[in-house]
Write a protein that holds these residues in place. Structure first.
Motif, PDB file in Angstrom:
ATOM      1  N   VAL A 259       0.819  -1.223   0.000  1.00 22.23           N
ATOM      2  CA  VAL A 259       0.000   0.000   0.000  1.00 22.23           C
ATOM      3  C   VAL A 259       0.858   1.281   0.000  1.00 22.23           C
ATOM      4  O   VAL A 259       0.625   2.161  -0.828  1.00 22.23           O
ATOM      5  N   PRO A 260       1.880   1.374   0.889  1.00 24.95           N
ATOM      6  CA  PRO A 260       2.691   2.599   0.842  1.00 24.95           C
ATOM      7  C   PRO A 260       3.436   2.749  -0.488  1.00 24.95           C
ATOM      8  O   PRO A 260       3.641   3.871  -0.981  1.00 24.95           O
ATOM      9  N   ALA A 261       3.835   1.628  -1.096  1.00 30.04           N
ATOM     10  CA  ALA A 261       4.528   1.682  -2.387  1.00 30.04           C
ATOM     11  C   ALA A 261       3.609   2.264  -3.449  1.00 30.04           C
ATOM     12  O   ALA A 261       4.013   3.114  -4.253  1.00 30.04           O
ATOM     13  N   ALA A 262       2.345   1.814  -3.426  1.00 29.26           N
ATOM     14  CA  ALA A 262       1.390   2.316  -4.413  1.00 29.26           C
ATOM     15  C   ALA A 262       1.111   3.790  -4.179  1.00 29.26           C
ATOM     16  O   ALA A 262       0.971   4.565  -5.122  1.00 29.26           O
ATOM     17  N   ALA A 263       1.072   4.188  -2.906  1.00 25.93           N
ATOM     18  CA  ALA A 263       0.764   5.583  -2.589  1.00 25.93           C
ATOM     19  C   ALA A 263       1.861   6.512  -3.090  1.00 25.93           C
ATOM     20  O   ALA A 263       1.605   7.674  -3.410  1.00 25.93           O
ATOM     21  N   ALA A 264       3.107   5.996  -3.182  1.00 21.91           N
ATOM     22  CA  ALA A 264       4.236   6.844  -3.600  1.00 21.91           C
ATOM     23  C   ALA A 264       4.307   7.009  -5.115  1.00 21.91           C
ATOM     24  O   ALA A 264       5.039   7.857  -5.607  1.00 21.91           O
ATOM     25  N   CYS A 265       3.555   6.185  -5.858  1.00 19.63           N
ATOM     26  CA  CYS A 265       3.684   6.185  -7.321  1.00 19.63           C
ATOM     27  C   CYS A 265       3.103   7.469  -7.923  1.00 19.63           C
ATOM     28  O   CYS A 265       1.954   7.805  -7.687  1.00 19.63           O
TER      29      CYS A 265
END
Lengths: 502, 253
Positions: free
Chosen positions: B45-51
């Motif tokens: 989830v945090p990885a997707a939020a950073a995209c």
């Protein structure tokens, strides 16, 4: 100059201190500064204003003082255009008219600049479709027109050129651009956000470091953030590598355009070798991810410093041999000499920047005149040549290649210790400020101006790529030339279409 | 003349031994990202939020996925959550269909399949391409153009850029396709004789890149003309482009 607020390069001004003049006084003050004090119009733009309809903001560069001068005036639907008395303003005022529906009265050629959707006026307002607006024409029985583009014969960006010719001789060239318009400035409003840095890095792909550096300096100014010394040095290295790659590529392309294939072939390859040096720093040949607000996105390893120095020496030897061939070839020199000549006077009036200006003998260089970052501590000589022709633009590039090679070597040999970045805390840009930063990209002066709203978000972000000033210079360089010399004239400027179209 | 010959001797032979040997890539090169198999769904989830482009999608309910076509290879996702994503040095990224660009944890992405036999018979040993920049920033264009220099020398595979669409077998499109370039791209496509191929190079030409969903652009070439080959990257490394072209022509397995 009480009509102006002064700030250093990369300085910040509270909006409350931005002078707000009457329209007449604004016009008189800007014209006087440009004609009497030799100031340059680095940016002129409108931004929506809470109190009035729009605020017209001028950012002047005072080269001899190393300072920026900013002033503004409120405008509603129209104002007296600066362009008739200050040709530097022509593109800026066309943009203001196109975007916000404000008419600069008396502007001689108010054609849309980018054929972009208007922001200030209802979208339904009539506007010509791209390619269909009238061109500046010459009439007469023996006059003929040549139309080129938007898709050109080569791996190159799109734009339309319209030549008015009499026989082989070009009387006028009109550049009609806008085919690359992607809505960057509109999308920057309300930022910074996750995409902002990527807009900056792809604004003009060959100037990734230049624009990312300008943007980062704006953020650092508004966020009161200081870049560690090592970060500053690495940014300088990256910026000069960008200059090296593009200048070497341009010399190769110029050689190719006059059919001198050895230099074309070698320089095309060496350009790639330099891009690979940038890739050693950050993994990407164009420097994506290298410059970030607060410093650099990655540090350099000690072993890579050695590798870079070794390969830089190889680049130096290969380039010297390839370029020497070009300048020693009488046939190539014959095509370069006295082709596409611009006078220093024209250059000054049009407000040209970068290599194009230095090749007319004007010693304009942001790195010296408005030193920032590492250039405050390590100076590069300003390279100029007087003749103003294709040869001058080629030769200035060659001189700059040699200077940048020395600079990069010196910086790498004495990199400061420590961190490369002091990461900014999120959402810490000062509210209700104006920040302006000039950077010497490889094409010339890059100007970024940001205005923040009450919550520290961008209310307005103005981008001026050097190409914005210099496209008009190319049109002037073509006057009286043979149309067959257009390719080398064009290449000697090598301007960005996407940097202009935004 | 002697100085030209001397310089030629000095500059030496510079063509890389590709494809006989794997290409030399920078140490920090960010190639195909890998989503860690078996990592808990919440980790993504945090990885997707950073995209920045929405290439990475993950939520508590749905399985995570990364659309390589939209990826800028900026590494923001890996920085946000190193346990969930890492960037490999794999440069072979091209795909024939957009759905093959969708990466999931533990997936093994198929390499681009060669073109149909009829096309390979025509173009397999000689492919002439017209490059159309439609809103590209110049980086994808530069890394396509560079394939002509001696280092890559794509001419030895029979691939060449030509000036006129009438002389071309297909288009190589870069950029998110601004509305202002839509008609020009369409007309250039129409001017290429049949049969023809279209290759979309870079995140912009595949899905709009950083300009995705701007009202000024069309989110890539496929909105205007049919696309036969997708080559991801921002910009793709020249070897990624060359690999895509050679695979399409059936020149490398």
């Amino acid at each position: 100059m009480t009509e102006f607020a002064r700030l250093p390069n990369g300085g910040v001004l509270p909006l409350a201190q931005l002078p707000r003049l009457g329209a007449d006084r604004f016009r008189a003050a800007v014209l006087e500064a440009v004609s009497k004090s030799g100031a340059r119009l680095s940016a002129l733009f409108a931004c929506p204003d809470a109190a009035q309809a729009h605020l017209l903001i001028a950012v002047l560069a005072l080269d001899d003082q190393g300072m920026l001068a900013v002033t503004s005036c409120a405008v509603e639907h129209e104002y007296a255009a600066l362009t008739p008395d200050c040709p530097q303003a022509q593109g800026f005022e066309r943009e203001i008219a196109e975007l916000w529906g404000i008419r600069p009265l008396g502007h001689p050629w108010l054609k849309p600049l980018r054929f972009q959707p208007p922001r200030g006026v209802p979208a339904a307002a009539a506007r010509p479709a791209i390619g269909l607006a009238p061109f500046f024409t010459i009439t007469g029985e023996e006059i003929h027109e040549v139309a080129v583009g938007p898709v050109h014969a080569g791996v190159i960006e799109p734009g339309h050129f319209r030549f008015q010719c009499h026989g082989e001789t070009v009387y006028h060239l009109e550049n009609s651009l806008g085919y690359q318009h992607r809505g960057v400035e509109r999308a920057l409003v309300g930022g910074p956000d996750a995409r902002t840095i990527h807009y900056m890095e792809t604004l003009a792909g060959d100037t990734t470091i230049g624009h990312a550096t300008s943007y980062s300096r704006i953020c650092e100014a508004l966020g009161r953030n200081r870049v560690p010394a090592r970060g500053q040095a690495l940014r300088g290295v990256a910026q000069e590598l960008e200059r090296l790659a593009n200048h070497i590529g341009d010399l190769g392309a110029l050689a190719g355009d006059v059919g001198f294939l050895p230099t074309m072939s070698y320089c095309g390859r060496i350009r790639g070798d330099v891009l690979n040096l940038t890739a050693i720093l950050c993994g990407n040949r164009f420097g994506r991810g290298l410059v970030r607000p607060g410093g650099c996105g990655c540090d350099i390893k000690a072993a890579d410093v050695e590798r870079l120095l070794d390969r830089l020496e190889q680049v130096r030897r290969d380039t010297a041999s390839a370029v020497q061939l070009l300048f020693e070839s009488p046939t190539a020199r014959a095509r370069f000499d006295d082709t596409g000549t611009l006078s220093a006077e024209t250059c000054r009036e049009l407000g040209l920047v970068g290599v194009a200006a230095r090749a007319c003998g004007l010693a304009r260089d942001v790195r010296r005149d408005f030193p920032y970052g590492i250039f405050q501590f390590a100076q590069l000589p300003v390279c100029t040549w007087e003749s103003g022709d294709v040869f001058a633009r080629a030769y200035v590039r060659w001189m700059e290649i040699q200077q940048s090679l020395i600079f990069v070597r010196e910086q790498l040999a004495a990199l400061p210790e420590g961190d490369v970045r002091r990461a900014p805390a999120a959402g810490t840009l000062a509210p209700e400020r104006l920040a302006a930063a000039l950077t010497e990209g490889w094409r010339g002066e890059i100007c970024h101006v940001a205005i923040t709203d009450a919550s520290g978000r961008f209310a307005c972000y103005k981008l001026v790529d050097p190409s914005f000033h210099n496209w008009f210079g190319l049109a002037f360089a073509m006057r009286g030339q043979q149309i067959s010399d257009f390719p080398i004239c064009n290449k000697s400027f090598n301007l960005s279409y996407c940097g202009h179209d935004l | 003349m002697w100085s030209i010959i001397k310089a030629r001797w000095r500059q030496g032979y510079r063509t890389a031994p590709y494809p006989a040997r794997p290409p030399a890539l920078p140490d920090r090169f960010r190639g195909r990202p890998e989503l860690t198999a078996g990592a808990p769904a919440a980790a993504f989830v945090p990885a997707a939020a950073a995209c920045p482009t929405g290439a990475f999608t993950a939520s508590a309910g749905a399985p995570p996925a990364l659309d390589l076509g939209l990826c800028l290879f900026c590494g923001a996702c890996a920085a946000a959550c190193p346990a969930a994503v890492n960037f490999t040095s794999e440069h072979r990224l091209a795909a024939r269909h957009p759905e093959n660009l969708r990466l999931t944890p533990g997936c093994k992405p198929p390499r681009a399949a060669p073109a149909e036999n009829s096309l390979r018979r025509l173009f397999g040993r000689s492919l002439r391409l017209r490059q159309v920049c439609a809103g590209g920033c110049g980086a994808c264009e530069a890394d396509s153009n560079v394939l002509g220099v001696p280092t890559f020398d794509m001419g030895r595979f029979g691939i060449q850029f030509v000036a006129s669409p009438r002389h071309a077998d297909g288009l190589l499109v870069t950029g998110p396709v601004p509305e202002n370039m839509r008609l020009a791209l369409r007309k250039t496509y129409d001017a290429v004789p049949e049969p023809k191929v279209v290759i979309a190079v870079g995140a912009c030409a595949i899905g709009g890149g950083p300009y995705r969903d701007h009202p000024e652009v069309h989110n890539g070439a496929a909105a205007v003309i049919p696309v036969d080959l997708f080559i991801p990257g921002c910009p793709p490394h020249p070897y990624t482009i060359l690999d895509g072209l050679l695979r399409f022509l059936g020149r490398i397995p």
